[in-house]
Scaffold this motif. Structure first.
Motif, PDB file in Angstrom:
ATOM      1  N   ARG A  98       0.876  -1.172   0.000  1.00 15.48           N
ATOM      2  CA  ARG A  98       0.000   0.000   0.000  1.00 15.48           C
ATOM      3  C   ARG A  98       0.908   1.215   0.000  1.00 15.48           C
ATOM      4  N   GLU A  99       0.785   2.019  -1.031  1.00 16.69           N
ATOM      5  CA  GLU A  99       1.633   3.204  -1.157  1.00 16.69           C
ATOM      6  C   GLU A  99       1.298   4.229  -0.073  1.00 16.69           C
ATOM      7  N   ALA A 100       2.214   5.150   0.135  1.00 11.45           N
ATOM      8  CA  ALA A 100       2.040   6.206   1.133  1.00 11.45           C
ATOM      9  C   ALA A 100       0.805   7.032   0.831  1.00 11.45           C
ATOM     10  N   GLY A 101       0.030   7.296   1.873  1.00 13.21           N
ATOM     11  CA  GLY A 101      -1.166   8.120   1.736  1.00 13.21           C
ATOM     12  C   GLY A 101      -1.920   8.117   3.044  1.00 13.21           C
ATOM     13  N   PRO A 102      -2.975   8.925   3.114  1.00  7.90           N
ATOM     14  CA  PRO A 102      -3.732   9.011   4.359  1.00  7.90           C
ATOM     15  C   PRO A 102      -4.508   7.723   4.646  1.00  7.90           C
ATOM     16  N   VAL A 103      -4.627   7.398   5.919  1.00  2.00           N
ATOM     17  CA  VAL A 103      -5.418   6.256   6.345  1.00  2.00           C
ATOM     18  C   VAL A 103      -6.873   6.520   5.960  1.00  2.00           C
ATOM     19  N   LYS A 104      -7.590   5.464   5.649  1.00 10.74           N
ATOM     20  CA  LYS A 104      -9.009   5.615   5.289  1.00 10.74           C
ATOM     21  C   LYS A 104      -9.755   6.346   6.402  1.00 10.74           C
ATOM     22  N   GLY A 105     -10.422   7.417   6.045  1.00 12.17           N
ATOM     23  CA  GLY A 105     -11.216   8.170   7.007  1.00 12.17           C
ATOM     24  C   GLY A 105     -10.415   9.059   7.929  1.00 12.17           C
ATOM     25  N   GLY A 106      -9.139   9.311   7.608  1.00 17.68           N
ATOM     26  CA  GLY A 106      -8.314  10.140   8.488  1.00 17.68           C
ATOM     27  C   GLY A 106      -7.226  10.861   7.724  1.00 17.68           C
ATOM     28  N   SER A 107      -6.307  11.439   8.460  1.00 17.15           N
ATOM     29  CA  SER A 107      -5.228  12.198   7.831  1.00 17.15           C
ATOM     30  C   SER A 107      -3.847  11.617   8.118  1.00 17.15           C
ATOM     31  N   THR A 108      -3.769  10.603   8.958  1.00 17.17           N
ATOM     32  CA  THR A 108      -2.490   9.977   9.278  1.00 17.17           C
ATOM     33  C   THR A 108      -1.895   9.368   8.014  1.00 17.17           C
ATOM     34  N   ILE A 109      -0.637   9.685   7.724  1.00 14.16           N
ATOM     35  CA  ILE A 109       0.035   9.154   6.532  1.00 14.16           C
ATOM     36  C   ILE A 109       0.637   7.795   6.878  1.00 14.16           C
ATOM     37  N   ILE A 110       0.240   6.782   6.106  1.00 14.67           N
ATOM     38  CA  ILE A 110       0.712   5.421   6.327  1.00 14.67           C
ATOM     39  C   ILE A 110       1.057   4.761   4.992  1.00 14.67           C
ATOM     40  N   ALA A 111       1.695   3.609   5.079  1.00 14.89           N
ATOM     41  CA  ALA A 111       1.927   2.710   3.941  1.00 14.89           C
ATOM     42  C   ALA A 111       2.098   1.326   4.536  1.00 14.89           C
ATOM     43  N   PHE A 112       2.038   0.311   3.688  1.00 13.21           N
ATOM     44  CA  PHE A 112       2.277  -1.053   4.140  1.00 13.21           C
ATOM     45  C   PHE A 112       3.334  -1.725   3.292  1.00 13.21           C
ATOM     46  N   VAL A 113       4.158  -2.508   3.965  1.00 13.31           N
ATOM     47  CA  VAL A 113       5.227  -3.296   3.369  1.00 13.31           C
ATOM     48  C   VAL A 113       4.958  -4.747   3.751  1.00 13.31           C
ATOM     49  N   GLU A 114       5.472  -5.666   2.950  1.00 10.87           N
ATOM     50  CA  GLU A 114       5.304  -7.084   3.260  1.00 10.87           C
ATOM     51  C   GLU A 114       6.677  -7.732   3.392  1.00 10.87           C
ATOM     52  N   ASP A 115       6.871  -8.534   4.447  1.00  5.78           N
ATOM     53  CA  ASP A 115       8.156  -9.223   4.624  1.00  5.78           C
ATOM     54  C   ASP A 115       8.155 -10.507   3.791  1.00  5.78           C
ATOM     55  N   PRO A 116       9.266 -11.256   3.761  1.00  7.36           N
ATOM     56  CA  PRO A 116       9.340 -12.450   2.913  1.00  7.36           C
ATOM     57  C   PRO A 116       8.297 -13.523   3.224  1.00  7.36           C
ATOM     58  N   ASP A 117       7.749 -13.525   4.438  1.00 10.37           N
ATOM     59  CA  ASP A 117       6.739 -14.522   4.802  1.00 10.37           C
ATOM     60  C   ASP A 117       5.315 -14.003   4.652  1.00 10.37           C
ATOM     61  N   GLY A 118       5.161 -12.777   4.188  1.00 11.13           N
ATOM     62  CA  GLY A 118       3.834 -12.212   3.990  1.00 11.13           C
ATOM     63  C   GLY A 118       3.307 -11.410   5.164  1.00 11.13           C
ATOM     64  N   TYR A 119       4.111 -11.233   6.217  1.00  6.11           N
ATOM     65  CA  TYR A 119       3.679 -10.408   7.346  1.00  6.11           C
ATOM     66  C   TYR A 119       3.633  -8.950   6.910  1.00  6.11           C
ATOM     67  N   LYS A 120       2.598  -8.253   7.328  1.00  6.91           N
ATOM     68  CA  LYS A 120       2.432  -6.840   6.988  1.00  6.91           C
ATOM     69  C   LYS A 120       3.160  -5.969   8.005  1.00  6.91           C
ATOM     70  N   ILE A 121       3.773  -4.912   7.501  1.00  4.60           N
ATOM     71  CA  ILE A 121       4.457  -3.929   8.332  1.00  4.60           C
ATOM     72  C   ILE A 121       3.915  -2.568   7.934  1.00  4.60           C
ATOM     73  N   GLU A 122       3.310  -1.879   8.879  1.00  6.92           N
ATOM     74  CA  GLU A 122       2.757  -0.559   8.618  1.00  6.92           C
ATOM     75  C   GLU A 122       3.811   0.490   8.923  1.00  6.92           C
TER      76      GLU A 122
END
Length: 136
Positions: A98-122
């Protein structure tokens, strides 16, 4: 009380260590091996365990993948600039889900990365850390 670590099971310990150290910039703090019960542990983090919580990577010998299920959410990391961090992670071979941008319904800037096992990192932009708004 103090949060010490979060444990995640990994299918390829070396690949996971490389991701958390080379892509996310953590340090490999320590490793241990248990031959009787056939597992290896690696602890990674941005500071020593005595200073802050870390991640315990657990490799159970001979297990190459896990069903992540639907209960687990993600690990969150505070960063100065989410967009810049995404570019650094992408350049190091990391997968942005998930590319950098505001969280749904808010203004906090977030993105998501995935590790080699598929774990999500915000990734949460530093001025928004602690606001609890990164739950997309």
């Amino acid at each position: 009380m103090r949060l010490l670590h979060t444990m995640i099971r990994v299918g390829d310990l070396q690949k996971s260590i490389e991701f958390y150290t080379n892509v996310l910039g953590m340090k490999l703090l320590r490793t241990s091996e248990n031959t009787e019960y056939k597992y290896t542990l690696a602890f990674v983090g941005y500071a020593e365990e005595s200073e802050q919580a870390v991640i315990e990577l657990t490799y159970n010998w001979g297990v190459s993948s896990y069903d992540l299920g639907t209960a687990y959410g993600h690990i969150a990391l505070g960063v100065e600039n989410v967009a810049d961090t995404c570019e650094q992670i992408r350049s190091a071979g990391g997968k942005i889900t998930r590319e950098a941008g505001p969280v749904k319904g808010g203004s906090t800037i977030i993105a998501f990365v995935e590790d080699p096992d598929g774990y999500k990192i915000e990734l949460i932009q530093s001025e928004n850390i602690g606001q609890g708004l990164g739950n997309s």
